[in-house]
Each structure stands twice: as structure tokens, then as C-alpha cells.
Design a protein around this motif. Structure first.
Motif, PDB file in Angstrom:
ATOM      1  N   LEU A 276       0.770  -1.083   0.064  1.00 24.49           N
ATOM      2  CA  LEU A 276       0.035  -0.031  -0.021  1.00 24.49           C
ATOM      3  C   LEU A 276       0.813   1.215   0.010  1.00 24.49           C
ATOM      4  O   LEU A 276       0.646   2.274  -0.615  1.00 24.49           O
ATOM      5  CB  LEU A 276      -0.914   0.026   1.210  1.00 24.49           C
ATOM      6  N   CYS A 277       1.962   1.184   0.749  1.00 25.07           N
ATOM      7  CA  CYS A 277       2.661   2.567   1.003  1.00 25.07           C
ATOM      8  C   CYS A 277       3.884   2.500  -0.205  1.00 25.07           C
ATOM      9  O   CYS A 277       4.239   3.815  -0.636  1.00 25.07           O
ATOM     10  CB  CYS A 277       3.427   2.411   2.220  1.00 25.07           C
ATOM     11  N   PHE A 278       4.262   1.529  -0.925  1.00 22.37           N
ATOM     12  CA  PHE A 278       5.429   1.551  -1.951  1.00 22.37           C
ATOM     13  C   PHE A 278       4.913   0.733  -3.119  1.00 22.37           C
ATOM     14  O   PHE A 278       5.712  -0.295  -3.515  1.00 22.37           O
ATOM     15  CB  PHE A 278       6.528   1.181  -1.344  1.00 22.37           C
ATOM     16  N   PRO A 279       3.733   1.202  -3.553  1.00 20.56           N
ATOM     17  CA  PRO A 279       3.307   0.403  -4.772  1.00 20.56           C
ATOM     18  C   PRO A 279       4.378   0.555  -6.182  1.00 20.56           C
ATOM     19  O   PRO A 279       4.489  -0.275  -7.018  1.00 20.56           O
ATOM     20  CB  PRO A 279       2.112   1.149  -5.128  1.00 20.56           C
TER      21      PRO A 279
ATOM     22  N   ALA B 243     -10.873  10.290  15.378  1.00 20.20           N
ATOM     23  CA  ALA B 243      -9.562  10.104  14.551  1.00 20.20           C
ATOM     24  C   ALA B 243     -10.304  10.737  13.305  1.00 20.20           C
ATOM     25  O   ALA B 243     -11.573  10.767  12.958  1.00 20.20           O
ATOM     26  CB  ALA B 243      -9.457   8.620  14.118  1.00 20.20           C
ATOM     27  N   ILE B 244      -9.356  11.117  12.343  1.00 26.49           N
ATOM     28  CA  ILE B 244      -9.786  11.531  11.009  1.00 26.49           C
ATOM     29  C   ILE B 244      -8.943  10.867   9.989  1.00 26.49           C
ATOM     30  O   ILE B 244      -7.792  10.159  10.211  1.00 26.49           O
ATOM     31  CB  ILE B 244      -9.532  13.260  10.724  1.00 26.49           C
ATOM     32  N   PHE B 245      -9.376  10.809   8.840  1.00 22.12           N
ATOM     33  CA  PHE B 245      -8.805  10.173   7.672  1.00 22.12           C
ATOM     34  C   PHE B 245      -7.738  10.975   7.082  1.00 22.12           C
ATOM     35  O   PHE B 245      -8.070  12.064   6.518  1.00 22.12           O
ATOM     36  CB  PHE B 245      -9.676   9.499   6.608  1.00 22.12           C
ATOM     37  N   SER B 246      -6.490  11.020   7.438  1.00 28.29           N
ATOM     38  CA  SER B 246      -5.290  11.620   6.759  1.00 28.29           C
ATOM     39  C   SER B 246      -4.411  10.936   6.057  1.00 28.29           C
ATOM     40  O   SER B 246      -4.050   9.550   6.353  1.00 28.29           O
ATOM     41  CB  SER B 246      -4.503  12.407   7.905  1.00 28.29           C
ATOM     42  N   PRO B 247      -3.803  11.295   5.123  1.00 22.83           N
ATOM     43  CA  PRO B 247      -2.811  10.624   4.068  1.00 22.83           C
ATOM     44  C   PRO B 247      -1.754  10.220   4.778  1.00 22.83           C
ATOM     45  O   PRO B 247      -1.055  11.001   5.357  1.00 22.83           O
ATOM     46  CB  PRO B 247      -2.600  11.552   2.969  1.00 22.83           C
ATOM     47  N   PHE B 248      -1.317   8.778   4.555  1.00 19.80           N
ATOM     48  CA  PHE B 248      -0.012   8.247   5.123  1.00 19.80           C
ATOM     49  C   PHE B 248       0.338   7.443   3.973  1.00 19.80           C
ATOM     50  O   PHE B 248      -0.351   6.637   3.462  1.00 19.80           O
ATOM     51  CB  PHE B 248      -0.287   7.415   6.210  1.00 19.80           C
ATOM     52  N   PHE B 249       1.392   7.785   3.383  1.00 20.92           N
ATOM     53  CA  PHE B 249       1.959   7.450   1.873  1.00 20.92           C
ATOM     54  C   PHE B 249       0.824   7.347   0.825  1.00 20.92           C
ATOM     55  O   PHE B 249       0.686   6.367   0.275  1.00 20.92           O
ATOM     56  CB  PHE B 249       2.576   6.257   2.081  1.00 20.92           C
TER      57      PHE B 249
ATOM     58  N   VAL C  29      -2.160   7.036   1.280  1.00 28.02           N
ATOM     59  CA  VAL C  29      -3.440   6.154   1.794  1.00 28.02           C
ATOM     60  C   VAL C  29      -3.987   6.689   3.050  1.00 28.02           C
ATOM     61  O   VAL C  29      -3.723   7.139   4.008  1.00 28.02           O
ATOM     62  CB  VAL C  29      -2.828   4.809   2.066  1.00 28.02           C
ATOM     63  N   PRO C  30      -5.681   7.110   2.717  1.00 34.78           N
ATOM     64  CA  PRO C  30      -6.374   7.462   3.629  1.00 34.78           C
ATOM     65  C   PRO C  30      -6.164   6.763   4.984  1.00 34.78           C
ATOM     66  O   PRO C  30      -6.685   5.496   4.825  1.00 34.78           O
ATOM     67  CB  PRO C  30      -7.785   7.767   3.166  1.00 34.78           C
ATOM     68  N   THR C  31      -5.858   7.119   6.193  1.00 34.36           N
ATOM     69  CA  THR C  31      -5.425   6.470   7.192  1.00 34.36           C
ATOM     70  C   THR C  31      -6.041   7.179   8.702  1.00 34.36           C
ATOM     71  O   THR C  31      -5.870   8.496   8.845  1.00 34.36           O
ATOM     72  CB  THR C  31      -3.852   6.554   7.488  1.00 34.36           C
ATOM     73  N   ALA C  32      -6.701   6.169   9.280  1.00 34.46           N
ATOM     74  CA  ALA C  32      -7.622   6.761  10.651  1.00 34.46           C
ATOM     75  C   ALA C  32      -6.382   7.086  11.427  1.00 34.46           C
ATOM     76  O   ALA C  32      -5.648   6.356  11.860  1.00 34.46           O
ATOM     77  CB  ALA C  32      -8.138   5.603  11.124  1.00 34.46           C
ATOM     78  N   THR C  33      -6.408   8.568  11.778  1.00 32.88           N
ATOM     79  CA  THR C  33      -5.122   8.804  12.609  1.00 32.88           C
ATOM     80  C   THR C  33      -5.968   9.859  13.827  1.00 32.88           C
ATOM     81  O   THR C  33      -6.865  10.734  13.446  1.00 32.88           O
ATOM     82  CB  THR C  33      -4.332   9.922  11.654  1.00 32.88           C
ATOM     83  N   ILE C  34      -5.721   9.594  14.899  1.00 29.74           N
ATOM     84  CA  ILE C  34      -5.986  10.213  16.085  1.00 29.74           C
ATOM     85  C   ILE C  34      -5.535  11.801  16.028  1.00 29.74           C
ATOM     86  O   ILE C  34      -4.549  11.964  15.788  1.00 29.74           O
ATOM     87  CB  ILE C  34      -6.056   9.565  17.428  1.00 29.74           C
TER      88      ILE C  34
ATOM     89  N   PHE D  46       5.635  14.066   8.721  1.00 28.50           N
ATOM     90  CA  PHE D  46       7.165  13.930   9.538  1.00 28.50           C
ATOM     91  C   PHE D  46       7.430  12.354   9.835  1.00 28.50           C
ATOM     92  O   PHE D  46       8.614  12.089   9.369  1.00 28.50           O
ATOM     93  CB  PHE D  46       6.814  14.649  10.787  1.00 28.50           C
ATOM     94  N   ILE D  47       6.352  11.486   9.839  1.00 23.51           N
ATOM     95  CA  ILE D  47       6.734  10.304  10.111  1.00 23.51           C
ATOM     96  C   ILE D  47       7.246   9.478   8.762  1.00 23.51           C
ATOM     97  O   ILE D  47       8.080   8.721   8.763  1.00 23.51           O
ATOM     98  CB  ILE D  47       5.498   9.654  10.741  1.00 23.51           C
ATOM     99  N   GLU D  48       6.289  10.011   7.581  1.00 24.72           N
ATOM    100  CA  GLU D  48       6.742   9.536   6.366  1.00 24.72           C
ATOM    101  C   GLU D  48       8.324   9.706   5.864  1.00 24.72           C
ATOM    102  O   GLU D  48       9.069   8.906   5.463  1.00 24.72           O
ATOM    103  CB  GLU D  48       6.085  10.165   5.242  1.00 24.72           C
TER     104      GLU D  48
END
Length: 295
Positions: A53-56, A197-203, A205-210, A262-264
Motif C-alpha cells: 500500500l505504501c510503496f506500490p 480520528a480523521i482520515f489523513s494521508p499516510f503514503f 493512503v487515507p489512514t485513520a489518525t487520532i 514527519f513520520i513519512e
């Protein structure tokens, strides 16, 4: 069945205790071998899905190699729990180096949130932060197995009499702890479901992020200082980063996105060390199936 499970747990703890007598290089080799086995027969499937998902753009073989390295490092870290619990103070302090303490000292006298993403060395970093700053606070989730819980609790409380807040205590308890002047070692980058949580992009991908990080920073008027622990050679390096300026902004989506971005950046520096075995994308937008469901 319960007695058999209890005996198995006690045997596992005994073996872990024996391991701490071994040289560090032996522990590392044993852990790497254990990790290779677990990758093929344990949570390797979840890791491969996350990496896809993160590195297609990477080939399957490249992603497989990242996953294999990840589990070898994860296995080593698991066996090094023996050093965290039963090793000498000198062993631990030699094992875990720290960089960037000036960023933490620059915020002295203010409430501090140490943003600690889920990299393999996370618990090692927590121990070193507690040593440098006695009374450091963090959230602790009790393990279902009492024997395992005792081991993890002993590791977490090794230095500095840290203040452990139960996940069930709620936001008010955390705010009180932060305002009291204890640096708060905070781990917000996991899938805790839809609540807060809201869905925020992580690489991408919409990601449930608190949204807890910006909310806590605002309510406690706290400085946010990221801290990332990297597995390096035979040890670990805990690195503090500069305080985030103009944070939070009041825009929850932008503030959460900044954390994920930042985590990415750190993941791209060491893709094999992020905690890929966690089902990070389990909670999906309405109508979207979980990527972990088997066909």
C-alpha cells in the motif's frame, strides 16, 4: 488448558532471562533468525500488505526484502527485552545513545510532548528518555497475560520512576501530567479505530489518525518535540528533533497531516524500521473493505 498456557509463559520468561547472559552479538543473531521465521510464518502477511500500500512503485521482491529486514530487526529487538529487564545499567546506557538533547533542554520549564512514532527501537528510546528526565510520563496498556505484563512493566520502569498513565484514564489525566512538567512520551501513530480520528494521508493512503496530538498540545500549551529511535549497529540512537513551531495551528486536518508527513520522512530514511506488522490501515472510510480481509 490455562495451566498449560501459564507453564508455557513461565518457560518463555525463563528462556528470556537466560538470554540476557549471552553476548550482544549472539542475542542479535538469535533474534534475527527468529525474525526471519516469524516473517514467513507469522505476521509477515500484514507487513507485505502494508508495504504494498505504501510503496506500490517498488517491485514485490524489493518490498519482500524490506519486510525481511524489518522482521530480523524486530526479532533482535524482542530478545533484547532481556537486557532491558535484567541487564546492568551500564549495559543499557552503552546500548542506547542519545542525540539532540539540546532541543529538549531548549523547552525547559514548559510542558513538553515528545512525539515518538512506532519505530522498532521505541521502547529502548523510552527507557533512555526516562533516564535523562526522571518522571517522564507515557501511556501504558496492560498485557492480558500477568507474567508478560510484569516483564514489560519492569522494562518500562527501569529508570527514572516514570509516570505511567492507563489508556483508560482519558485525556484529562494526560493533560494534568503534562502540565505538571513531566515530558510526555507519546505514541499516536496506530489505528485506534474511528473515535477521535480523521482520515489523513499516510503514503497516499487515507489512514485513520487520532487528533490527540494537536488537541493535547493546545489544551496543555505544550511544546511538541519529535523523538525517533533508530537501530544502529549493535545498539540504538535516540534522536530529538527541533520543536515544531506554530503548532498546533487550529486546523486539525493540517496538524494531523504534519505529523503523518514527519513520520513519512523518517520512514523513507529507514523503511525497514517502521512497525509494519501493525494493521495500520484496518479502519477504512465508509464502504471501503479492510485490506487485511482474506479473499
Amino acid at each position: 488448558m490455562n495451566s498449560v498456557r501459564k507453564l508455557g509463559t513461565q518457560l518463555g520468561v525463563f528462556v528470556l532471562w537466560l538470554i540476557h547472559f549471552l553476548p550482544m552479538k549472539w542475542i542479535g543473531a538469535l533474534g534475527a533468525g527468529l525474525g526471519s521465521i516469524l516473517y514467513r510464518f507469522g505476521r509477515g502477511r500484514v507487513t507485505r500488505i502494508n508495504l504494498a500500500l505504501c510503496f506500490p512503485h517498488l517491485s514485490e521482491a524489493e518490498r519482500f526484502e524490506i519486510g525481511r529486514k524489518h522482521f530480523r530487526m524486530l526479532g533482535r529487538n524482542a530478545l533484547e527485552l532481556s537486557i532491558m529487564v535484567w541487564g546492568t545499567d551500564e549495559q543499557l546506557l552503552e546500548l542506547i545513545r542519545v542525540e539532540g538533547l539540546e532541543h529538549l533542554k531548549a523547552a525547559a520549564g514548559r510542558p513538553i510532548i515528545a512525539l515518538a512514532p512506532h519505530f522498532i527501537g521505541l521502547n529502548m528510546g523510552g527507557i533512555r528518555v526516562a533516564y535523562e528526565y526522571p518522571g517522564t510520563a507515557s501511556i501504558y496498556s496492560r498485557q492480558k497475560n500477568p507474567a508478560v505484563d510484569r516483564v514489560f512493566l519492569k522494562a518500562r520502569t527501569r529508570f527514572g520512576a516514570p509516570h505511567l498513565v492507563s489508556r483508560q484514564e482519558g485525556l484529562r489525566s494526560v493533560i494534568r501530567v503534562i502540565r505538571s512538567g513531566k515530558p510526555f512520551y507519546f505514541l499516536p501513530d496506530m489505528d485506534f479505530g474511528r473515535r477521535d480520528a480523521i482520515f489523513s494521508p499516510f503514503f497516499g493512503v487515507p489512514t485513520a489518525t487520532i487528533t490527540t496530538l494537536p488537541r493535547l498540545a493546545k489544551l496543555a500549551d505544550a511544546a511538541v518535540i519529535p523523538v525517533v529511535t533508530r537501530q544502529v549497529g549493535d545498539g540504538y540512537v535516540v534522536r530529538f528533533y527541533p520543536e515544531w513551531k506554530d503548532y498546533p495551528t487550529g486546523d486539525l486536518e493540517a496538524d494531523v497531516r504534519r505529523m503523518n508527513a514527519f513520520i513519512e520522512e523518517r520512514v523513507l530514511e529507514m523503511p525497514e524500521q517502521y512497525f509494519w506488522a501493525h494493521k495500520r490501515f484496518k479502519t477504512r472510510p465508509e464502504g471501503e473493505p479492510s485490506p487485511y480481509k482474506r479473499a
